[in-house]
Motif scaffolding. Structure first.
Motif: not given
Length: 184
Positions: A35-36, A39, A42-43, A45-46, A59, A63, A88, A92
């Motif tokens: 997942i990390e 992510l 694909n910045p 997505f954040d 959202k 997900v 969200y 991290t």
């Protein structure tokens, strides 16, 4: 506040993993790494998930579409909860907290060793072996860094414990003692 959020949700995820068996913790760790990586690649997505103009339902649907069927049911549900609770942005930190807890459970120590110059492979091996025997860990995850201002010696950090045997620190202590003598 962010630490409290990470602890609360990280503990919840850890509890779910423990209730499902020790193998589940390792499975969650692998899924979290994936997942990390996704992510990080694909910045945007954040940006989408933290944008205040995007409704929560959209959202949640994103997900659902991205993660459902690609990660375990428990982790997909956890991600949905994180989004529904509008946490969200703390993901991290939550994952980091969970990872640290699993490493403790598995007897893995994480050490950050800083020296004034690069250590040889033999020296790194000796430091690692010494930490394994004195720290009570089954395995060590080592991170090495260089800080020329240390002059000599090393600084080792494992969790919230720090062992500082650097020349810089010893000189700083000596300087402080000399100032106290002059003032006294």
């Amino acid at each position: 506040m962010a630490k409290i959020v990470a602890k609360t949700y990280g503990d919840a995820l850890f509890t779910v993993a423990c209730e499902s068996g020790e193998a589940k913790s390792a499975e969650f760790l692998e899924e979290i790494k994936v997942i990390e990586e996704v992510l990080a690649q694909n910045p945007e997505f954040d940006t989408l998930m933290t944008h205040p103009g995007v409704p929560k339902q959209e959202k949640l649907q994103v997900v659902e579409n991205v993660f459902r069927g690609r990660v375990s049911e428990e982790l997909a549900n956890f991600l949905a909860i994180i989004v529904s609770k509008e946490r969200y942005g703390d993901l991290t930190d939550i994952f980091e907290y969970f990872t640290d807890k699993v490493k403790v459970q598995q007897g893995i120590g994480v050490a950050y060793v800083t020296t004034p110059s690069e250590l040889s492979d033999k020296q790194k091996s000796e430091v690692k072996e010494r930490l394994l025997t004195t720290g009570g860990f089954r395995k060590m995850e080592m991170h090495y860094g260089v800080d020329k201002s240390l002059i000599g010696g090393m600084v080792i950090r494992i969790g919230d414990r720090v062992v500082d045997s650097s020349i810089r620190t010893k000189l700083d202590k000596l300087t402080k003692q000399l100032y106290e003598i002059q003032l006294g």
